[in-house]
Design a protein around this motif. Sequence first.
Motif, mmCIF file in Angstrom:
data_model
loop_
_atom_site.group_PDB
_atom_site.id
_atom_site.type_symbol
_atom_site.label_atom_id
_atom_site.label_comp_id
_atom_site.label_asym_id
_atom_site.label_seq_id
_atom_site.Cartn_x
_atom_site.Cartn_y
_atom_site.Cartn_z
ATOM 1 N N SER A 14 0.832 -1.209 0.000
ATOM 2 C CA SER A 14 0.000 0.000 0.000
ATOM 3 C C SER A 14 0.861 1.250 0.000
ATOM 4 O O SER A 14 0.634 2.181 -0.769
ATOM 5 N N GLU A 35 10.305 -5.891 -4.338
ATOM 6 C CA GLU A 35 9.136 -6.597 -3.800
ATOM 7 C C GLU A 35 9.443 -8.094 -3.727
ATOM 8 O O GLU A 35 9.846 -8.699 -4.717
ATOM 9 N N SER A 88 -0.741 -5.808 0.710
ATOM 10 C CA SER A 88 -2.047 -6.159 1.280
ATOM 11 C C SER A 88 -3.181 -5.436 0.563
ATOM 12 O O SER A 88 -4.333 -5.891 0.620
ATOM 13 N N THR A 219 14.345 -8.618 0.320
ATOM 14 C CA THR A 219 15.394 -7.855 0.999
ATOM 15 C C THR A 219 15.809 -8.606 2.259
ATOM 16 O O THR A 219 14.959 -8.999 3.068
ATOM 17 N N THR A 508 -7.355 0.185 7.673
ATOM 18 C CA THR A 508 -6.063 0.877 7.705
ATOM 19 C C THR A 508 -5.416 1.135 6.345
ATOM 20 O O THR A 508 -4.318 1.685 6.286
ATOM 21 N N ASN A 509 -6.071 0.759 5.244
ATOM 22 C CA ASN A 509 -5.413 0.969 3.946
ATOM 23 C C ASN A 509 -5.323 2.453 3.581
ATOM 24 O O ASN A 509 -4.230 2.950 3.274
HETATM 25 C C1 LIG Z 1 -7.086 -9.909 4.213
HETATM 26 C C2 LIG Z 1 -6.997 -8.427 4.495
HETATM 27 C C3 LIG Z 1 -8.142 -7.643 4.408
HETATM 28 C C4 LIG Z 1 -8.062 -6.270 4.665
HETATM 29 N N1 LIG Z 1 -9.162 -5.489 4.427
HETATM 30 C C5 LIG Z 1 -9.025 -4.139 4.455
HETATM 31 C C6 LIG Z 1 -10.076 -3.294 4.007
HETATM 32 O O1 LIG Z 1 -11.132 -3.747 3.574
HETATM 33 N N2 LIG Z 1 -9.882 -1.953 4.048
HETATM 34 C C7 LIG Z 1 -8.724 -1.398 4.518
HETATM 35 O O2 LIG Z 1 -8.623 -0.178 4.573
HETATM 36 N N3 LIG Z 1 -7.716 -2.180 4.973
HETATM 37 C C8 LIG Z 1 -7.818 -3.527 4.906
HETATM 38 N N4 LIG Z 1 -6.768 -4.313 5.269
HETATM 39 C C9 LIG Z 1 -5.570 -3.673 5.832
HETATM 40 C C10 LIG Z 1 -4.720 -2.926 4.802
HETATM 41 O O3 LIG Z 1 -4.732 -3.606 3.562
HETATM 42 C C11 LIG Z 1 -3.302 -2.772 5.350
HETATM 43 O O4 LIG Z 1 -3.338 -2.024 6.548
HETATM 44 C C12 LIG Z 1 -2.371 -2.051 4.400
HETATM 45 O O5 LIG Z 1 -2.362 -2.676 3.140
HETATM 46 C C13 LIG Z 1 -0.947 -2.032 4.975
HETATM 47 O O6 LIG Z 1 -0.090 -1.420 4.058
HETATM 48 P P1 LIG Z 1 1.494 -1.496 4.234
HETATM 49 O O7 LIG Z 1 2.067 -0.701 3.117
HETATM 50 O O8 LIG Z 1 1.854 -1.132 5.620
HETATM 51 O O9 LIG Z 1 1.867 -3.045 4.071
HETATM 52 P P2 LIG Z 1 1.595 -4.028 2.865
HETATM 53 O O10 LIG Z 1 0.548 -3.502 1.960
HETATM 54 O O11 LIG Z 1 1.369 -5.370 3.467
HETATM 55 O O12 LIG Z 1 2.938 -4.000 2.036
HETATM 56 C C14 LIG Z 1 4.166 -4.533 2.441
HETATM 57 C C15 LIG Z 1 4.879 -5.018 1.181
HETATM 58 O O13 LIG Z 1 6.244 -5.234 1.472
HETATM 59 C C16 LIG Z 1 6.649 -6.466 0.920
HETATM 60 N N5 LIG Z 1 7.775 -6.948 1.702
HETATM 61 C C17 LIG Z 1 7.773 -7.240 3.025
HETATM 62 N N6 LIG Z 1 8.995 -7.648 3.415
HETATM 63 C C18 LIG Z 1 9.775 -7.594 2.326
HETATM 64 C C19 LIG Z 1 11.148 -7.905 2.098
HETATM 65 N N7 LIG Z 1 11.940 -8.349 3.076
HETATM 66 N N8 LIG Z 1 11.654 -7.743 0.842
HETATM 67 C C20 LIG Z 1 10.853 -7.284 -0.167
HETATM 68 N N9 LIG Z 1 9.546 -6.998 -0.008
HETATM 69 C C21 LIG Z 1 9.021 -7.145 1.233
HETATM 70 C C22 LIG Z 1 5.413 -7.328 1.037
HETATM 71 O O14 LIG Z 1 5.460 -8.462 0.204
HETATM 72 C C23 LIG Z 1 4.317 -6.350 0.681
HETATM 73 O O15 LIG Z 1 4.102 -6.283 -0.715
HETATM 74 C C24 LIG Z 1 -6.822 -5.687 5.056
HETATM 75 C C25 LIG Z 1 -5.672 -6.475 5.146
HETATM 76 C C26 LIG Z 1 -5.742 -7.837 4.858
HETATM 77 C C27 LIG Z 1 -4.487 -8.666 4.945
#
Ligand SMILES: Cc1cc2nc3c(=O)[nH]c(=O)nc-3n(C[C@H](O)[C@H](O)[C@H](O)COP(=O)(O)OP(=O)(O)OC[C@H]3O[C@@H](n4cnc5c(N)ncnc54)[C@H](O)[C@@H]3O)c2cc1C
Length: 539
Positions: A14, A35, A88, A219, A508-509
């Motif tokens: 996200s 990624e 996510s 990573t 939290t998206n």
């Molecule tokens: C099943 C589910 C349903 C949800 N429903 C909702 C909803 O309806 N509405 C809403 O607002 N929120 C929802 N959420 C929550 C929301 O999607 C998350 O809070 C948000 O996507 C978090 O974003 P982020 O960027 O912190 O992490 P993420 O989007 O998880 O991104 C992290 C990225 O980093 C990559 N990564 C991690 N470690 C490494 C590494 N070592 N090397 C390379 N790449 C790596 C991962 O593969 C991933 O692509 C849901 C989440 C889930 C799992």
Amino acid sequence: MANTYDYIIVGAGSAGCVLANRLSADPANRVLLLEAGPRDWNPFIHMPAGLAKLVNFKSLNWNYSTEPEPALNNRRLYWPRGKVLGGSSSINAMCFIRGHRSDYQDWAAAGNPGWGWDEVLPYFIRSQNQARGSSDLHGVGGPLSVEDLSFANPLSEVFIQAAEQAGFAANRDFNGPTQRGFGLYQVTQRGGRRCSTAVGYLRPARPRPNLTVLTGALTLNLELAGDCVTGVRYQRRGMIRTAHASREVLLAGGSINSPQLLMLSGIGPARELERVGIDVRHDLDEVGANLQDHLDVCTLTRCSQPITYDQLSEIRVGLKYFLYHEGEGTSNIAEAGGFLVSGRGRDDRPDIQMHFVPALLDDHGRNRLPGDGYTVHACPLRPQSRGRIGLHSADPRQPPAIRANYLSEPEDLEMMLECVRLSRAILNQPAFKPFRGHEIYPGNEVESRQGMIEFIRAKAESIYHPVGTCRMGSDERAVVDPQLRVRGIEGLRVVDASVMPSLVGGNTNAPTVMIAEKASDLILGLARARPRAAEAEAA
Ligand SMILES: Cc1cc2nc3c(=O)[nH]c(=O)nc-3n(C[C@H](O)[C@H](O)[C@H](O)COP(=O)(O)OP(=O)(O)OC[C@H]3O[C@@H](n4cnc5c(N)ncnc54)[C@H](O)[C@@H]3O)c2cc1C
């Protein structure tokens, strides 16, 4: 040098996709996005109802489990996290919610100047393409498309009607002037297809020659020279490589992986690192701490009419969707919901959120129950319990130790009890009479407080909103400062859900996208108090 970039972004989720777009908009910036997962080719990502199928695709998901949770009968809870372009946001339920404006006032009051509601709203607006048009609270023309559902099951309207019969207001826009009330969720979709950040932000930026996107690139750790981060080490196609960052490395791995990566790089609580044999580069006790999540309890009721999503013909739904982009395939499944005030809180902001699913949803959809039914999810919005991400090993390929510590604060259990009570109060209204079969969970026979507590301990699950593990703050213990720079380390920021100092009252998206939008201005040195109108115009 071929492997030197101005900015290296770890994680195309996200937040990471937002950063990749905004930072590479200036052709002078060379940007590398790493990624761990694959490209987002799987059609079930893009067909919204396909999210029910995504639990079966282990390669798109980190498939985490918590350590045994003491207050939940020592169960290990399932924590899905996207491992694919979009992270996510490619597997989530697409409900578009910003949280309550007071959440951001809390962030600012907790030592985070610049993160109050008036300061973050322009970034929410800038990110958005609201199908209903622009207003003081909504933007058009941004990369993240937000629409009304193009199809909703009739039971979702029944749920809203029942909530009104129970005395709750209807609400057409949870992101409008009032969050409180019941209605259909708006969703992050474009023309009935999922609008992940990979679709909204990364896709338009992909052709830029100054942006390199590497998938299947895990990573392993950060490279440091003294207190300065110089790059990252990553593994791809069996080879280990190093990429150098001349300006900054931006960790966007999410609330579980970002603290893990910091610890793997020697940045974290000294005791934890020494225990698994990692050299301590910077003792930062709160890395991984302050973990907060929405714990959810589901009430499942048998439906006496075959109108739910339980027994749909998948072929018919799929054909209609792939031919015309309409019908049940466009549903995000968690179609309706609401925000309630339990009366237990210190103020009058909603402290419980509900999601209504016109299907039987047990164990994240992994346990298919026979027959038709409907499910009300309910979760307290601001739990007091705090957990921690730790390490099992110094091996980056091993999952970290997730201790959510759910219900370790007694008030959280009281709020869960309220969730069940209020779900039943709605489900027992006349609107459901033509459809109501027997209650599967907790079960009609479960009435006593003790019975309800046992049910919660046996069945409560995460609703996927872990945050807070790289807490932002001005105090010395905070992991990142309000500019999201890791304290005590040069050239490193964390930009994802982990920096939230406290959990927002909602999904939290959108807040994570907002964080990345604001971070991109902080990184590019653009952040300043701009009048809201000018900000919207610039978008
Ligand atoms: C099943 C589910 C349903 C949800 N429903 C909702 C909803 O309806 N509405 C809403 O607002 N929120 C929802 N959420 C929550 C929301 O999607 C998350 O809070 C948000 O996507 C978090 O974003 P982020 O960027 O912190 O992490 P993420 O989007 O998880 O991104 C992290 C990225 O980093 C990559 N990564 C991690 N470690 C490494 C590494 N070592 N090397 C390379 N790449 C790596 C991962 O593969 C991933 O692509 C849901 C989440 C889930 C799992």
